[in-house]
Design a protein around this motif. Structure first.
Motif, PDB file in Angstrom:
ATOM      1  N   THR A 267       0.831  -1.209   0.000  1.00  0.00           N
ATOM      2  CA  THR A 267       0.000   0.000   0.000  1.00  0.00           C
ATOM      3  C   THR A 267       0.860   1.251   0.000  1.00  0.00           C
ATOM      4  O   THR A 267       0.575   2.225  -0.715  1.00  0.00           O
ATOM      5  CB  THR A 267      -0.949   0.008   1.200  1.00  0.00           C
ATOM      6  OG1 THR A 267      -1.743  -1.188   1.184  1.00  0.00           O
ATOM      7  CG2 THR A 267      -1.879   1.211   1.170  1.00  0.00           C
ATOM      8  N   SER A 268       1.930   1.242   0.782  1.00  0.00           N
ATOM      9  CA  SER A 268       2.814   2.413   0.802  1.00  0.00           C
ATOM     10  C   SER A 268       3.576   2.548  -0.517  1.00  0.00           C
ATOM     11  O   SER A 268       3.874   3.664  -0.954  1.00  0.00           O
ATOM     12  CB  SER A 268       3.779   2.344   1.994  1.00  0.00           C
ATOM     13  OG  SER A 268       4.475   1.120   2.040  1.00  0.00           O
TER      14      SER A 268
ATOM     15  N   ARG B 124      -4.656   2.500   6.675  1.00  0.00           N
ATOM     16  CA  ARG B 124      -4.744   1.191   6.032  1.00  0.00           C
ATOM     17  C   ARG B 124      -5.281   1.276   4.607  1.00  0.00           C
ATOM     18  O   ARG B 124      -5.015   0.408   3.783  1.00  0.00           O
ATOM     19  CB  ARG B 124      -5.620   0.254   6.869  1.00  0.00           C
ATOM     20  CG  ARG B 124      -4.984  -0.170   8.185  1.00  0.00           C
ATOM     21  CD  ARG B 124      -5.937  -1.040   8.975  1.00  0.00           C
ATOM     22  NE  ARG B 124      -5.390  -1.431  10.260  1.00  0.00           N
ATOM     23  CZ  ARG B 124      -4.692  -2.541  10.474  1.00  0.00           C
ATOM     24  NH1 ARG B 124      -4.465  -3.359   9.463  1.00  0.00           N
ATOM     25  NH2 ARG B 124      -4.240  -2.832  11.673  1.00  0.00           N
ATOM     26  N   ALA B 125      -6.045   2.307   4.329  1.00  0.00           N
ATOM     27  CA  ALA B 125      -6.607   2.466   2.990  1.00  0.00           C
ATOM     28  C   ALA B 125      -5.632   3.140   2.025  1.00  0.00           C
ATOM     29  O   ALA B 125      -5.927   3.263   0.834  1.00  0.00           O
ATOM     30  CB  ALA B 125      -7.898   3.273   3.056  1.00  0.00           C
ATOM     31  N   GLY B 126      -4.484   3.584   2.521  1.00  0.00           N
ATOM     32  CA  GLY B 126      -3.510   4.265   1.685  1.00  0.00           C
ATOM     33  C   GLY B 126      -3.677   5.771   1.650  1.00  0.00           C
ATOM     34  O   GLY B 126      -2.975   6.456   0.908  1.00  0.00           O
ATOM     35  N   THR B 127      -4.596   6.301   2.463  1.00  0.00           N
ATOM     36  CA  THR B 127      -4.780   7.747   2.536  1.00  0.00           C
ATOM     37  C   THR B 127      -3.637   8.371   3.319  1.00  0.00           C
ATOM     38  O   THR B 127      -3.266   7.874   4.396  1.00  0.00           O
ATOM     39  CB  THR B 127      -6.108   8.085   3.227  1.00  0.00           C
ATOM     40  OG1 THR B 127      -7.177   7.472   2.502  1.00  0.00           O
ATOM     41  CG2 THR B 127      -6.334   9.588   3.294  1.00  0.00           C
ATOM     42  N   VAL B 128      -3.062   9.438   2.800  1.00  0.00           N
ATOM     43  CA  VAL B 128      -1.983  10.127   3.512  1.00  0.00           C
ATOM     44  C   VAL B 128      -2.567  10.831   4.734  1.00  0.00           C
ATOM     45  O   VAL B 128      -3.470  11.656   4.616  1.00  0.00           O
ATOM     46  CB  VAL B 128      -1.274  11.136   2.597  1.00  0.00           C
ATOM     47  CG1 VAL B 128      -0.238  11.933   3.376  1.00  0.00           C
ATOM     48  CG2 VAL B 128      -0.615  10.416   1.425  1.00  0.00           C
TER      49      VAL B 128
ATOM     50  N   VAL C 149       4.390   5.857  -5.468  1.00  0.00           N
ATOM     51  CA  VAL C 149       4.310   5.901  -6.934  1.00  0.00           C
ATOM     52  C   VAL C 149       3.321   6.988  -7.369  1.00  0.00           C
ATOM     53  O   VAL C 149       3.579   7.760  -8.297  1.00  0.00           O
ATOM     54  CB  VAL C 149       3.911   4.530  -7.499  1.00  0.00           C
ATOM     55  CG1 VAL C 149       3.566   4.643  -8.986  1.00  0.00           C
ATOM     56  CG2 VAL C 149       5.035   3.525  -7.300  1.00  0.00           C
ATOM     57  N   ALA C 150       2.188   7.053  -6.660  1.00  0.00           N
ATOM     58  CA  ALA C 150       1.195   8.083  -6.990  1.00  0.00           C
ATOM     59  C   ALA C 150       1.717   9.484  -6.683  1.00  0.00           C
ATOM     60  O   ALA C 150       1.439  10.442  -7.417  1.00  0.00           O
ATOM     61  CB  ALA C 150      -0.093   7.828  -6.209  1.00  0.00           C
TER      62      ALA C 150
END
Length: 378
Positions: A230-231, A366-370, A236-237
């Motif tokens: 996830t990180s 956990r959802a990948g939200t910063v 990458v994004a």
């Protein structure tokens, strides 16, 4: 036993690191539950169990699982998969993961239940509501996706009740952190990629060093140490980094920092879950749960520095998990995520000891939200 097919391994990044360790990967409880669910629902609709049963994981791998148990009546179908953790010393290796699928009325959707050996959430601070079976969000979605595929192929409605159980799971769970987290009655069904990355300190640290060497040889001036898939997606994004600039550091933050100190790159981004990076912020270089824990007292001190009053600081100190502490502070507009990122960056710079490396830190949920970030500091 199971096997998988997938794309050719790249020369750098997570795939190359795993290949370099020489360790055999395994399958998560979430992947096993998905395979069992797929087989059971297929049998419920067709009368026949696919054996082996093939599923598609989030990254496109297509492992095939042999059935270890099967049972079918007019009311339900059950299939069981023996978990193979590969070369990882996982306490759930060899456990029998079962899924029992029952039809529900049209419009019911997919309903999850905890069977024997699967825990129930009893305290806040986890990515599931209190009272829910301890089946994490990614495995739930994976099972929903496969139920939909089977329904489309065999004329089902896709409205089912899925009961996941693990033989002897309650006993196995005593060797995990579940009881301390308030997950009672058994294990959690976990996994974000479906694949268990084998854990070996020496092999994985060596693979990190190899990853840095590959990145430098490719002329990469910006690399990222990531705690998981996830990180990796996050950096990458954020920065568009190529695969060979991604270091799967797992829990070994210290290994990345010490090797980069001796073999500098212009910039290092450290990205990971808020709880793990709060350990780095507190000075821990090994982020594994067996060797370091989230220090809620430390988080409370950071919260105070960020403007929290004593009542909030006390709630943070008493939180069940790091995520719960973060949410408490977010509700009060206290930037705990940013404070942890800044403290983690400072801890990283201390390990680098003046090496010419600019560092920034990104914390995610956990959802990948910063949920927190630092500035870039040389």
């Amino acid at each position: 036993m199971s096997k998988a097919s997938g794309p050719h391994e790249a020369q750098g990044g997570r795939g190359a690191q795993l290949k370099h360790t020489g360790l055999r990967p395994g399958w998560t409880t979430g992947a096993c539950a998905t395979a069992a669910t797929t087989a059971a629902y297929t049998a419920l609709l067709t009368g026949d169990f696919p054996d082996p049963v093939t599923i598609t994981l989030p990254r496109g791998q297509t492992p095939a699982f042999a059935l270890a148990a099967e049972e079918r009546t007019d009311a339900y179908a059950m299939a069981g998969i023996v978990k193979d953790a590969g070369d990882d010393p996982d306490v759930t290796h060899g456990a029998l993961v079962r899924s029992t699928v029952r039809r529900l009325p049209p419009g019911s959707g997919v309903v999850f239940k905890a069977g024997p050996g699967v825990g129930t959430v009893t305290r806040p601070g986890l990515p599931l509501d209190v009272g829910e079976p301890a089946i994490n969000p990614v495995p739930r979605q994976l099972m929903r996706d496969h139920v939909a595929r089977v329904a489309a192929e065999h004329g089902g409605s896709g409205d089912v009740e899925i009961t996941v159980s693990v033989d002897h799971g309650a006993e196995i769970a005593r060797s995990t952190w579940n009881p301390r987290l308030g997950i009672l009655g058994g294990l959690s069904i976990l996994g974000t990629t479906g694949i268990v990355v084998p854990y070996s300190c020496s092999a994985w640290i060596d693979s990190i060093r190899r990853g840095v060497d590959v990145a430098r040889a490719a002329g990469r001036t910006h690399v990222a140490g990531c705690t998981g898939s996830t990180s990796e997606k996050t950096v990458v994004a954020e920065y568009g980094l190529p695969e060979d600039a991604l270091l799967d550091m797992g829990d070994f933050a210290g290994a990345v920092l010490k090797y980069v100190r001796r073999h500098p790159v212009d910039r290092l981004t450290i990205c990971g879950g808020f709880a793990k990076l709060s350990k780095l912020a507190a000075g821990h270089l090994d982020l594994h749960s067996a060797r370091s824990q989230v220090d809620k007292g430390f988080l409370a001190e950071l919260a105070r520095a960020g403007g929290a009053d004593e009542a909030l600081a006390a709630r943070v100190a008493a939180a069940n998990t790091g995520l719960e502490a973060l949410r408490l502070c977010e509700a009060a507009d206290v930037p705990l995520g940013d404070l942890v990122a800044v403290a983690a960056r400072e801890a990283a710079l201390a390990v680098l000891r003046g090496a010419p490396v600019a560092v920034d830190v990104i914390c995610i949920d956990r959802a990948g939200t910063v949920v927190g970030r630092s500035t870039v500091t040389p």
